[in-house]
Design a protein around this motif. Structure first.
Motif, PDB file in Angstrom:
ATOM      1  N   LEU A  30       0.790  -1.228   0.000  1.00 54.25           N
ATOM      2  CA  LEU A  30       0.000   0.000   0.000  1.00 54.25           C
ATOM      3  C   LEU A  30       0.824   1.281   0.000  1.00 54.25           C
ATOM      4  O   LEU A  30       0.724   2.093  -0.915  1.00 54.25           O
ATOM      5  CB  LEU A  30      -0.968  -0.005   1.184  1.00 54.25           C
ATOM      6  CG  LEU A  30      -2.153  -0.946   1.039  1.00 54.25           C
ATOM      7  CD1 LEU A  30      -3.042  -0.866   2.257  1.00 54.25           C
ATOM      8  CD2 LEU A  30      -2.949  -0.653  -0.200  1.00 54.25           C
ATOM      9  N   GLN A  31       1.628   1.488   0.996  1.00 55.89           N
ATOM     10  CA  GLN A  31       2.373   2.751   1.073  1.00 55.89           C
ATOM     11  C   GLN A  31       3.429   2.855  -0.006  1.00 55.89           C
ATOM     12  O   GLN A  31       3.688   3.937  -0.517  1.00 55.89           O
ATOM     13  CB  GLN A  31       3.006   2.900   2.451  1.00 55.89           C
ATOM     14  CG  GLN A  31       2.030   3.220   3.540  1.00 55.89           C
ATOM     15  CD  GLN A  31       1.246   4.478   3.268  1.00 55.89           C
ATOM     16  OE1 GLN A  31       0.067   4.409   2.991  1.00 55.89           O
ATOM     17  NE2 GLN A  31       1.882   5.620   3.347  1.00 55.89           N
ATOM     18  N   ASN A  32       4.041   1.734  -0.358  1.00 57.83           N
ATOM     19  CA  ASN A  32       5.060   1.789  -1.401  1.00 57.83           C
ATOM     20  C   ASN A  32       4.469   2.181  -2.744  1.00 57.83           C
ATOM     21  O   ASN A  32       5.134   2.811  -3.559  1.00 57.83           O
ATOM     22  CB  ASN A  32       5.784   0.449  -1.506  1.00 57.83           C
ATOM     23  CG  ASN A  32       6.699   0.219  -0.332  1.00 57.83           C
ATOM     24  OD1 ASN A  32       7.266   1.162   0.207  1.00 57.83           O
ATOM     25  ND2 ASN A  32       6.851  -1.014   0.064  1.00 57.83           N
ATOM     26  N   ALA A  74      -2.227  12.712  -9.758  1.00 58.17           N
ATOM     27  CA  ALA A  74      -1.850  11.298  -9.754  1.00 58.17           C
ATOM     28  C   ALA A  74      -2.174  10.661  -8.409  1.00 58.17           C
ATOM     29  O   ALA A  74      -2.711   9.547  -8.349  1.00 58.17           O
ATOM     30  CB  ALA A  74      -0.360  11.145 -10.067  1.00 58.17           C
ATOM     31  N   MET A  75      -1.887  11.366  -7.329  1.00 59.23           N
ATOM     32  CA  MET A  75      -2.202  10.823  -6.003  1.00 59.23           C
ATOM     33  C   MET A  75      -3.709  10.725  -5.803  1.00 59.23           C
ATOM     34  O   MET A  75      -4.204   9.772  -5.192  1.00 59.23           O
ATOM     35  CB  MET A  75      -1.573  11.701  -4.914  1.00 59.23           C
ATOM     36  CG  MET A  75      -0.064  11.608  -4.867  1.00 59.23           C
ATOM     37  SD  MET A  75       0.531   9.939  -4.595  1.00 59.23           S
ATOM     38  CE  MET A  75      -0.139   9.611  -2.995  1.00 59.23           C
ATOM     39  N   GLY A  76      -4.437  11.714  -6.311  1.00 60.81           N
ATOM     40  CA  GLY A  76      -5.897  11.654  -6.232  1.00 60.81           C
ATOM     41  C   GLY A  76      -6.452  10.458  -6.974  1.00 60.81           C
ATOM     42  O   GLY A  76      -7.377   9.785  -6.492  1.00 60.81           O
ATOM     43  N   ALA A  77      -5.895  10.168  -8.154  1.00 60.39           N
ATOM     44  CA  ALA A  77      -6.357   9.001  -8.919  1.00 60.39           C
ATOM     45  C   ALA A  77      -6.045   7.704  -8.186  1.00 60.39           C
ATOM     46  O   ALA A  77      -6.884   6.794  -8.127  1.00 60.39           O
ATOM     47  CB  ALA A  77      -5.700   8.995 -10.296  1.00 60.39           C
ATOM     48  N   TRP A 125      -9.031   5.157  -6.858  1.00 61.08           N
ATOM     49  CA  TRP A 125      -9.151   3.758  -7.261  1.00 61.08           C
ATOM     50  C   TRP A 125      -8.901   2.799  -6.104  1.00 61.08           C
ATOM     51  O   TRP A 125      -9.470   1.706  -6.073  1.00 61.08           O
ATOM     52  CB  TRP A 125      -8.247   3.464  -8.451  1.00 61.08           C
ATOM     53  CG  TRP A 125      -8.773   4.105  -9.684  1.00 61.08           C
ATOM     54  CD1 TRP A 125      -8.243   5.156 -10.365  1.00 61.08           C
ATOM     55  CD2 TRP A 125      -9.999   3.771 -10.360  1.00 61.08           C
ATOM     56  NE1 TRP A 125      -9.045   5.491 -11.425  1.00 61.08           N
ATOM     57  CE2 TRP A 125     -10.130   4.657 -11.450  1.00 61.08           C
ATOM     58  CE3 TRP A 125     -10.992   2.830 -10.151  1.00 61.08           C
ATOM     59  CZ2 TRP A 125     -11.207   4.608 -12.316  1.00 61.08           C
ATOM     60  CZ3 TRP A 125     -12.062   2.784 -11.024  1.00 61.08           C
ATOM     61  CH2 TRP A 125     -12.159   3.662 -12.093  1.00 61.08           C
ATOM     62  N   SER A 126      -8.096   3.203  -5.141  1.00 62.79           N
ATOM     63  CA  SER A 126      -7.929   2.336  -3.969  1.00 62.79           C
ATOM     64  C   SER A 126      -9.209   2.298  -3.145  1.00 62.79           C
ATOM     65  O   SER A 126      -9.591   1.244  -2.625  1.00 62.79           O
ATOM     66  CB  SER A 126      -6.740   2.788  -3.127  1.00 62.79           C
ATOM     67  OG  SER A 126      -6.993   4.022  -2.499  1.00 62.79           O
ATOM     68  N   PHE A 127      -9.905   3.442  -3.036  1.00 67.71           N
ATOM     69  CA  PHE A 127     -11.190   3.441  -2.334  1.00 67.71           C
ATOM     70  C   PHE A 127     -12.241   2.634  -3.093  1.00 67.71           C
ATOM     71  O   PHE A 127     -13.036   1.911  -2.484  1.00 67.71           O
ATOM     72  CB  PHE A 127     -11.695   4.864  -2.098  1.00 67.71           C
ATOM     73  CG  PHE A 127     -11.014   5.549  -0.956  1.00 67.71           C
ATOM     74  CD1 PHE A 127     -10.906   4.955   0.285  1.00 67.71           C
ATOM     75  CD2 PHE A 127     -10.469   6.812  -1.127  1.00 67.71           C
ATOM     76  CE1 PHE A 127     -10.266   5.587   1.324  1.00 67.71           C
ATOM     77  CE2 PHE A 127      -9.833   7.453  -0.087  1.00 67.71           C
ATOM     78  CZ  PHE A 127      -9.727   6.833   1.145  1.00 67.71           C
TER      79      PHE A 127
END
Length: 120
Positions: A68-70, A89-92, A96-98
Motif C-alpha cells: 500500500l504505502q510503497n 496522480a495521487m488523487g487518482a 481507485w484504492s477506495f
C-alpha cells in the motif's frame, strides 16, 4: 498485524532505495494479502490457536506493508519531474484504492451473509 506492517514498510522502503527496483518489492504484497486472507477463511472453530491467527494476521500485515504505502511513494517518484501532476496522480491512486476497497467490502459482505444464511 500493524507491527509487521510497520516493520515491513520500513524494510521494504530501504530495499527500494538501495536497489532502485520497486516492482520486485511491491508485487509480492497482494499475493501475501490473498494468502493470509485465504488462511483466515480456513478457520472453522473456536479451537484454532491464537498463534495461528496471529500468524495469519502477520502474513496479511507483511503484504500490506509491501504494497500500500510503497505504491503511493512510487507514484510520487514517477511524477517527480512534473510536480504539478503529483496531486492529480495521487488523487487518482486514492480514488481507485477506495473503489477497490468498497467493492471488496461489499462483495465480502454479500458472500458472508449468504454463507451465514446457508449455515444457519
Amino acid at each position: 498485524m500493524i507491527g509487521t506492517q510497520i516493520v515491513t514498510l520500513i524494510v521494504s522502503g530501504r530495499l527500494i532505495s538501495r536497489f532502485g527496483k520497486a516492482w520486485y518489492v511491491i508485487l509480492p504484497g497482494p499475493v501475501l494479502i490473498a494468502i493470509g486472507g485465504a488462511l483466515l477463511t480456513s478457520v472453522r472453530s473456536a479451537e484454532t490457536s491464537i498463534s495461528h491467527l496471529m500468524g495469519y494476521g502477520a502474513i496479511i500485515g507483511v503484504g500490506v506493508g509491501l504494497f500500500l504505502q510503497n505504491t503511493m511513494i512510487l507514484v510520487q517518484w514517477d511524477y517527480h519531474t512534473t510536480p504539478k501532476v503529483i496531486p492529480q496522480a495521487m488523487g487518482a491512486v486514492m480514488f481507485w484504492s477506495f473503489v477497490g476497497r468498497i467493492l471488496g467490502i461489499s462483495l465480502g459482505g454479500a458472500v458472508f451473509s449468504n454463507t451465514v444464511s446457508v449455515i444457519m
